[in-house]
Design a protein around this motif. Sequence first.
Motif, PDB file in Angstrom:
ATOM      1  N   ARG A 254      11.387  -7.490  -5.753  1.00 32.12           N
ATOM      2  CA  ARG A 254      11.120  -6.805  -4.487  1.00 32.12           C
ATOM      3  C   ARG A 254      12.405  -6.633  -3.675  1.00 32.12           C
ATOM      4  O   ARG A 254      12.566  -5.637  -2.960  1.00 32.12           O
ATOM      5  CB  ARG A 254      10.065  -7.568  -3.685  1.00 32.12           C
ATOM      6  N   ARG A 273       2.461   0.656  -8.523  1.00 35.27           N
ATOM      7  CA  ARG A 273       1.319   0.058  -7.832  1.00 35.27           C
ATOM      8  C   ARG A 273       0.527  -0.764  -8.825  1.00 35.27           C
ATOM      9  O   ARG A 273       0.436  -0.359  -9.978  1.00 35.27           O
ATOM     10  CB  ARG A 273       0.432   1.153  -7.224  1.00 35.27           C
ATOM     11  N   PRO A 274      -0.026  -1.924  -8.455  1.00 30.03           N
ATOM     12  CA  PRO A 274      -0.279  -2.399  -7.093  1.00 30.03           C
ATOM     13  C   PRO A 274       0.898  -3.070  -6.399  1.00 30.03           C
ATOM     14  O   PRO A 274       0.703  -3.575  -5.290  1.00 30.03           O
ATOM     15  CB  PRO A 274      -1.404  -3.423  -7.303  1.00 30.03           C
ATOM     16  N   LEU A 275       2.072  -3.133  -7.008  1.00 32.29           N
ATOM     17  CA  LEU A 275       3.215  -3.743  -6.306  1.00 32.29           C
ATOM     18  C   LEU A 275       3.626  -2.797  -5.186  1.00 32.29           C
ATOM     19  O   LEU A 275       4.022  -1.665  -5.446  1.00 32.29           O
ATOM     20  CB  LEU A 275       4.382  -3.959  -7.270  1.00 32.29           C
ATOM     21  N   SER A 276       3.531  -3.273  -3.978  1.00 31.30           N
ATOM     22  CA  SER A 276       3.782  -2.374  -2.852  1.00 31.30           C
ATOM     23  C   SER A 276       5.190  -2.535  -2.287  1.00 31.30           C
ATOM     24  O   SER A 276       5.602  -1.785  -1.419  1.00 31.30           O
ATOM     25  CB  SER A 276       2.741  -2.590  -1.759  1.00 31.30           C
TER      26      SER A 276
ATOM     27  N   ASP B 112      -0.949  -6.670  -1.924  1.00 35.58           N
ATOM     28  CA  ASP B 112      -0.945  -5.939  -3.202  1.00 35.58           C
ATOM     29  C   ASP B 112      -2.356  -5.946  -3.804  1.00 35.58           C
ATOM     30  O   ASP B 112      -2.868  -4.911  -4.243  1.00 35.58           O
ATOM     31  CB  ASP B 112       0.004  -6.598  -4.216  1.00 35.58           C
ATOM     32  N   GLY B 115      -4.740  -3.873  -1.829  1.00 37.58           N
ATOM     33  CA  GLY B 115      -4.446  -2.451  -2.074  1.00 37.58           C
ATOM     34  C   GLY B 115      -5.016  -1.967  -3.395  1.00 37.58           C
ATOM     35  O   GLY B 115      -5.518  -0.839  -3.496  1.00 37.58           O
ATOM     36  N   LEU B 116      -4.968  -2.841  -4.396  1.00 33.41           N
ATOM     37  CA  LEU B 116      -5.562  -2.495  -5.692  1.00 33.41           C
ATOM     38  C   LEU B 116      -7.065  -2.238  -5.542  1.00 33.41           C
ATOM     39  O   LEU B 116      -7.584  -1.204  -5.982  1.00 33.41           O
ATOM     40  CB  LEU B 116      -5.311  -3.642  -6.679  1.00 33.41           C
ATOM     41  N   ASP B 119      -7.704   0.967  -3.523  1.00 38.09           N
ATOM     42  CA  ASP B 119      -7.475   2.190  -4.306  1.00 38.09           C
ATOM     43  C   ASP B 119      -8.617   2.424  -5.293  1.00 38.09           C
ATOM     44  O   ASP B 119      -9.085   3.553  -5.473  1.00 38.09           O
ATOM     45  CB  ASP B 119      -6.160   2.093  -5.094  1.00 38.09           C
TER      46      ASP B 119
END
Lengths: 297, 297
Positions: A254, A273-276, B112, B115-116, B119
Motif C-alpha cells: 500500500r 479491488r478489493p484492495l483500496s 476493503d 467494499g467487496l 460491490d
Amino acid sequence: MFTGLSAFPLTPITDDAIDEKAFAVLVQRLAAAGVDSIGALGSTGSYAYLTREERARAARMAVQHADGTPVIVGIGALRTRHVLEAAEDAQNAGAAGVLLAPMSYQRLTDDDAFGLYEDVSAHLSVPLVVYDNPGTTHFTFSDELYARVAALPRVASVKIPGVPADPAAAQTRVHHLRQLLPDTVTVGVSGDALAATGLNAGCDAWYSVLAGTFPEPALTLTRAARSGDASRARAESERLQPLWDLFARYGSLRVVAAAAAHLALTPPHNLPRPLSGLDTDGRAEVAAVLEQLGLSA
Amino acid sequence: MFTGLSAFPLTPITDDAIDEKAFAVLVQRLAAAGVDSIGALGSTGSYAYLTREERARAARMAVQHADGTPVIVGIGALRTRHVLEAAEDAQNAGAAGVLLAPMSYQRLTDDDAFGLYEDVSAHLSVPLVVYDNPGTTHFTFSDELYARVAALPRVASVKIPGVPADPAAAQTRVHHLRQLLPDTVTVGVSGDALAATGLNAGCDAWYSVLAGTFPEPALTLTRAARSGDASRARAESERLQPLWDLFARYGSLRVVAAAAAHLALTPPHNLPRPLSGLDTDGRAEVAAVLEQLGLSA
C-alpha cells in the motif's frame, strides 16, 4: 543473477486492467537505474490477483522493457496446474528465472509444499527462486523443508522473509542457512527494513519492494553492503527508517502504491479491488515522508 | 432456505479435472437425504482452486442434480472482478443463493472487505451468505463489520466460524449476534464440532462439512436441535466425537476427502494438487472411525 539487488515493481491496475503504459515506465526505470534483476509479478506485482492472460502479457512486457536486465517472474498460484501454466508462460516470455511462493487456501502440509516444488522443478528449464513469504502465503517453511526443496533441480535461490534484527544473530542465522543449502543456492533477504542487516550478515541478494519504485536508495544500500561497507549500508537503512515505519503500519504494497501514484508514475488508484489502497490521510503521510527523504521527484 | 442443514459436498478432482460423475453422485445423495440446502463450491468444494469455467460447470451440475433442493454457490476469489464473474455464472446456473468469503493474499482492511461485499451485493439478484472462515481467508470479521455488511442489500445469512464451547457462552454470543444483525439475516454455525452447541444456542442453520458426505447423522443432529431436543442433538454430536477429533487433527477437508474415497464415492485421490490428502496411516484412521460409527457403507 540471484545476487545483488532484485527490484519488484508494482503491476499497476487501473479500471480493473493492467495499466500497460505505467508498467512499462516502472520497468524501464529499474533497468535504467542498473538493478541486478527485476522481479516482475511478485507480491508487490499483485500476481495472485491476475488472470493467466494478464500474467503472460505482463511477463512479456517486463522482459521487453527490461533492456537486457534479467527478469524473474512470479509463478505462484493456489493450484499446481496453474503454477505450471504460469511457469510455461513465463519461460515463453523470456524470463531468466521464476519465483514461487507456496500460496495456500487450505493449510499446506510440508509434504504438500515439497510436492509443489518437486512438480514444478521437474517441468522448468530456467532457475527457480523459492519464495518464503508467510505474511501472504500463511505457510511457514521449516529449516528441514528449506533443505529438501533447495536440493531439487533448478533451485537457485531462497528468498527468506527476514533475519533477526540483531546483527550477530542475523549472522548466525545466515551461516546456519548456508550449512543447510547447497553451495549453488543463494540466500536473498526480503522485508526491506531488515535488508541492510541481512546483506551485512552475508545474504547474497536483496529481494526488494522499495527498489521496485525507488531503485537508487536501494542500490546505494546494496552496493555499500556488498562491498563490505557495513556501516554505510546501515546508515542508508537508518535514513530510510520513516519509510520502514510506514511499511510496518500499512504494509509495503500500500505504501509503494501510494508513492508511485504520488510520483505520478501511475493513476491514484493502482491496486486490484478489493484492495483500496491508502486513504487520504495515509497518502499525505507517504507524501510527507517522500519529501523528507528527497524521494518525491 | 438459510435455516436448517446446509450440506457442503466435495468437488472431487481426479487427474486434475472435476470428476463430474462423482460430483453428480455426491449431490444426488444430499438431495435424496433431504438436506435443506446444498452448499456447492464451498471451501470443502475447493472453489478457490478452480477456474471460472470449472466453477460455472460445477454450479450448473449442482443445480441439475439437486432435484429442487436449493443450491448455494460459493463465489469467493481474491479479486473483486472475479467474484462478480463467479456471481454472474452462479446466477445463470440457477443458484438459489451465493456464499462469499473475503479471500486474501494481501491483508484486507475492514474497509476493503466491506467494499467487496458492497460491490458484489450491488450486482446480485439472489440472496448472499456472508462467509466468515478465518482459517482459510486469514481475515477476521469484527462485530462492527458483521453489522455493516449484514445491512447491505441481498445479505440473508452469516456463516460464523463457531461459537464458544460452553453452552451458556454460546447462547450469549448468538444473542449478541442477533442484536447486531437485521431480523431478516439468519445465523449459521460452522465448525462441525460446535454445530450442536451452536444450534442449541439458537443458530438458525448449520453450514456443514460432514453433511456433504454424511447427510444422515447431520440431519439427525439438526432436526433434534431445531425441534428443541437439545440433549439428543448433544448426544449425536458426542457420538461423532471421533470424527471431530480427526477434523481437528487433519482438517475437515482432508478427512471427508479420505472418507468419500473410502466409501468409493470418488477415486482415492480427489483433491486439487498441491493438496495431497491423507497418507496411508491417516486413511486407515478415517476408515476405522467410519467403521466404529457405522458410517462405512
